[in-house]
Design a protein around this motif. Sequence first.
Motif, PDB file in Angstrom:
ATOM      1  N   VAL A  30       0.781  -1.070  -0.028  1.00 20.60           N
ATOM      2  CA  VAL A  30       0.048  -0.064   0.010  1.00 20.60           C
ATOM      3  C   VAL A  30       0.913   1.260  -0.099  1.00 20.60           C
ATOM      4  O   VAL A  30       1.717   1.421   0.670  1.00 20.60           O
ATOM      5  CB  VAL A  30      -1.114  -0.096   1.205  1.00 20.60           C
ATOM      6  CG1 VAL A  30      -1.639   1.284   1.325  1.00 20.60           C
ATOM      7  CG2 VAL A  30      -1.904  -1.229   1.112  1.00 20.60           C
ATOM      8  N   THR A  32      -7.063  -0.600   4.833  1.00 20.91           N
ATOM      9  CA  THR A  32      -6.994  -1.090   3.566  1.00 20.91           C
ATOM     10  C   THR A  32      -8.171  -2.245   3.605  1.00 20.91           C
ATOM     11  O   THR A  32      -8.667  -2.534   2.328  1.00 20.91           O
ATOM     12  CB  THR A  32      -5.636  -1.829   3.115  1.00 20.91           C
ATOM     13  OG1 THR A  32      -4.416  -0.880   3.427  1.00 20.91           O
ATOM     14  CG2 THR A  32      -5.451  -2.541   1.953  1.00 20.91           C
ATOM     15  N   GLY A  46     -11.318  -0.724   2.871  1.00 21.60           N
ATOM     16  CA  GLY A  46     -11.456  -0.001   1.427  1.00 21.60           C
ATOM     17  C   GLY A  46     -11.197   1.359   1.328  1.00 21.60           C
ATOM     18  O   GLY A  46     -11.489   2.008   0.314  1.00 21.60           O
ATOM     19  N   SER A  68      -6.328   1.555  -1.404  1.00 23.91           N
ATOM     20  CA  SER A  68      -6.584   0.335  -2.150  1.00 23.91           C
ATOM     21  C   SER A  68      -5.096  -0.168  -2.401  1.00 23.91           C
ATOM     22  O   SER A  68      -4.200   0.710  -2.762  1.00 23.91           O
ATOM     23  CB  SER A  68      -7.321   0.525  -3.657  1.00 23.91           C
ATOM     24  OG  SER A  68      -6.966   1.714  -4.140  1.00 23.91           O
ATOM     25  N   ARG A  75      -1.767  -1.402  -4.225  1.00 23.92           N
ATOM     26  CA  ARG A  75      -0.938  -1.478  -5.360  1.00 23.92           C
ATOM     27  C   ARG A  75      -0.783  -3.010  -5.789  1.00 23.92           C
ATOM     28  O   ARG A  75      -0.698  -3.297  -6.887  1.00 23.92           O
ATOM     29  CB  ARG A  75      -0.083  -0.748  -5.186  1.00 23.92           C
ATOM     30  CG  ARG A  75       0.668  -0.266  -6.824  1.00 23.92           C
ATOM     31  CD  ARG A  75       1.812   0.786  -6.604  1.00 23.92           C
ATOM     32  NE  ARG A  75       1.222   2.096  -6.296  1.00 23.92           N
ATOM     33  CZ  ARG A  75       2.117   3.072  -6.306  1.00 23.92           C
ATOM     34  NH1 ARG A  75       3.354   3.170  -6.711  1.00 23.92           N
ATOM     35  NH2 ARG A  75       1.822   4.278  -6.046  1.00 23.92           N
ATOM     36  N   HIS A  99     -10.715  -6.176  -2.231  1.00 23.60           N
ATOM     37  CA  HIS A  99      -9.809  -4.934  -2.569  1.00 23.60           C
ATOM     38  C   HIS A  99     -10.585  -4.145  -3.618  1.00 23.60           C
ATOM     39  O   HIS A  99     -10.861  -4.901  -4.724  1.00 23.60           O
ATOM     40  CB  HIS A  99      -8.448  -5.373  -2.671  1.00 23.60           C
ATOM     41  CG  HIS A  99      -8.351  -6.301  -3.689  1.00 23.60           C
ATOM     42  ND1 HIS A  99      -8.201  -7.628  -3.402  1.00 23.60           N
ATOM     43  CD2 HIS A  99      -8.167  -6.242  -5.004  1.00 23.60           C
ATOM     44  CE1 HIS A  99      -8.055  -8.450  -4.563  1.00 23.60           C
ATOM     45  NE2 HIS A  99      -7.905  -7.627  -5.483  1.00 23.60           N
ATOM     46  N   GLY A 100     -10.668  -2.895  -3.606  1.00 26.54           N
ATOM     47  CA  GLY A 100     -11.103  -2.174  -4.663  1.00 26.54           C
ATOM     48  C   GLY A 100     -12.529  -1.913  -4.567  1.00 26.54           C
ATOM     49  O   GLY A 100     -13.250  -1.062  -5.341  1.00 26.54           O
ATOM     50  N   ARG A 101     -13.336  -2.423  -3.444  1.00 26.78           N
ATOM     51  CA  ARG A 101     -14.735  -2.196  -3.527  1.00 26.78           C
ATOM     52  C   ARG A 101     -14.751  -1.076  -2.355  1.00 26.78           C
ATOM     53  O   ARG A 101     -14.130  -0.701  -1.910  1.00 26.78           O
ATOM     54  CB  ARG A 101     -15.298  -3.536  -2.835  1.00 26.78           C
ATOM     55  CG  ARG A 101     -15.222  -4.648  -3.643  1.00 26.78           C
ATOM     56  CD  ARG A 101     -16.247  -5.846  -3.089  1.00 26.78           C
ATOM     57  NE  ARG A 101     -17.505  -5.638  -3.585  1.00 26.78           N
ATOM     58  CZ  ARG A 101     -18.458  -6.412  -3.408  1.00 26.78           C
ATOM     59  NH1 ARG A 101     -18.247  -7.617  -3.394  1.00 26.78           N
ATOM     60  NH2 ARG A 101     -19.787  -6.057  -3.771  1.00 26.78           N
ATOM     61  N   ARG A 102     -15.993  -0.750  -2.658  1.00 26.29           N
ATOM     62  CA  ARG A 102     -16.476   0.733  -1.575  1.00 26.29           C
ATOM     63  C   ARG A 102     -16.456   0.220  -0.230  1.00 26.29           C
ATOM     64  O   ARG A 102     -17.071  -0.789   0.050  1.00 26.29           O
ATOM     65  CB  ARG A 102     -17.603   1.373  -2.312  1.00 26.29           C
ATOM     66  CG  ARG A 102     -17.556   1.929  -3.584  1.00 26.29           C
ATOM     67  CD  ARG A 102     -16.630   2.753  -3.807  1.00 26.29           C
ATOM     68  NE  ARG A 102     -17.258   4.136  -3.351  1.00 26.29           N
ATOM     69  CZ  ARG A 102     -18.109   5.014  -3.583  1.00 26.29           C
ATOM     70  NH1 ARG A 102     -18.692   4.646  -4.660  1.00 26.29           N
ATOM     71  NH2 ARG A 102     -18.520   6.008  -2.851  1.00 26.29           N
ATOM     72  N   THR A 103     -16.026   1.226   0.620  1.00 25.65           N
ATOM     73  CA  THR A 103     -16.268   0.955   2.084  1.00 25.65           C
ATOM     74  C   THR A 103     -17.589   0.397   2.657  1.00 25.65           C
ATOM     75  O   THR A 103     -17.653  -0.377   3.335  1.00 25.65           O
ATOM     76  CB  THR A 103     -15.576   2.180   2.963  1.00 25.65           C
ATOM     77  OG1 THR A 103     -14.471   2.516   2.263  1.00 25.65           O
ATOM     78  CG2 THR A 103     -15.621   1.980   4.367  1.00 25.65           C
TER      79      THR A 103
END
Lengths: 236, 318
Positions: free
Chosen positions: A9, A46, A49, A52, A54, A66-70
């Motif tokens: 991250v 992380t 959410g 995100s 790397r 990962h990459g989804r909204r909180t």
Amino acid sequence: MLSVAGVDVFIQSSQILRGVSLEVGAREVVCLVGRNGSGKTTTLRTVMGYLSPRAGAVEFRGRPIHGRRTHEIARLGLGWAPEDCGIFSDLTVAENIEIATWTRPRGRAAAERVAQAYEVFPALRRYAARRGPEMSGGERKMLSIARALALDPEMLLLDEPFEGLSPAIIPAVSAGIAAITGLGRAILIAESNIHHVPDYTTRLYVIERGEIIFGGRPDDAWRDPGVSRIIGGRSR
Amino acid sequence: MKGGLAVALGAGAIAAAPLVASTYHVLLMLPFMAYAVVLLGLNLLFGYAGLVSFGHALFIGLGAYTGAFLTTHAKIRSLEVILLAAAALGALVAVPVAALCVRYVKIYFGMLTLAFGMVFYTFVLKFYRLTGGDEGLPFLRPSLLGQSLDAMPKTDYLVGPYYYYSLAVLGLAALGMWRIVHSPFGLCLKTIRDNPAKAETLGIGVTRHRFYAFVISAVYAAVGGALLGPPTGNVDPTLAYWTHSGNIVFMTLLGGFTSFFGPVVGAFVFIYLQNWVMSVVPYWRLIFGAMLAVIVILAPDGLMGFVTRRRPALAGRT
């Protein structure tokens, strides 16, 4: 239940987490221990959410998150009690707890979930009509955890639940967390003070400068010379 | 309990006004009630969701022009149909506008709403065939509950049936908004205003809630805008101009956006004060500007702040 695998991250151009991996199984209580600035909160954020990764992956109940909204992650069943509590000051204690039952409707009745939150922290019942600013730090902490529990999550993320609390109130918070483990929820606790790691911790990770340097049973951590130097285990 | 009594007294006073007050003052109550409807909606966005729109004149104008268009071009006089059409059109226009605006907050949100407001203003000004350009459109006298009241003298119509019709609409609008802000949805908006990042951890979709709040506020503004038409009998582009958006924000601040009825009180005080100051000095904007500065600096909770601030102390004593 939760699996973080090889997560890198970055915050702006600084790398905060380097290949962080950890596992939390069903009904497990896992502690992530590290000094201030070592990446504990970043790891939890992380998972929730806010950040995100790397590289690497975060999976919750077998699904990549990962990459989804909180708010989507929260609805999947991850309850979050942040370090600063995040109490909504315009809402009463009762409303702070109830709101989680509306945002994630489940099979279980809302009243039952609210009652359970109060059972875990009976002290809150007395303050039900109070608002955020009228509560002490410990009460806010309890409310924050109770609210996360009212979401009826499969797993809770507690960020430094004992941070900044008076020693008098720590047992009440600790007992509450112990009661939650009895309810069959998995818990991941970030903690900077090794002496606050609860006895019922099943697994311990030590994080230092964004890297996991130890993962295993709490007893083994004490025997690891590198770990005990970092987390100050020698004093025990 | 005390609040309920105050609301009942307020509603009673409005209902009794045509019997006791002069016709002139009763006529001033009509724009007050129309603005009160607008502000109940605006405050869902402003006070509860924490988003300040500088473009809600768009929806006021939309509602007013809907009524004017229906009565003149489409020969539809029923006020019920007009209000429903205004609400539907308000929602229809609000959906794309809100979808774009709620992605932003603070000044960016405000500026974007302002931009959409000015786009609509220009549309109203330039599409002469549809809107009458700068001359505006007549808003013919609407029929109420299927009763055509064309034979009545205009003043009798306005201080009689139309007055109570407006009051009924205001009552329904207030009741609806009360239900909305005290629903889980209303609480979610409060948590978002407080701390959007933390609200998300409770599973609250921040953007979606802001979107709904925007659309509801637009519907209220359109209905209130339609009610503004009949008293003057004409709608013109100034209704959609950005200073009009500024006026309703001023009313909200004046009454107090932290309280449910604050904006309604603000509309009342604004209209009567403006009327009085205009009759005394020609520089009413100067005086109102100074007032706005005083409110923001000394009484950020507006006029209702003086009422509610004392409440905790009273509750503590009893």
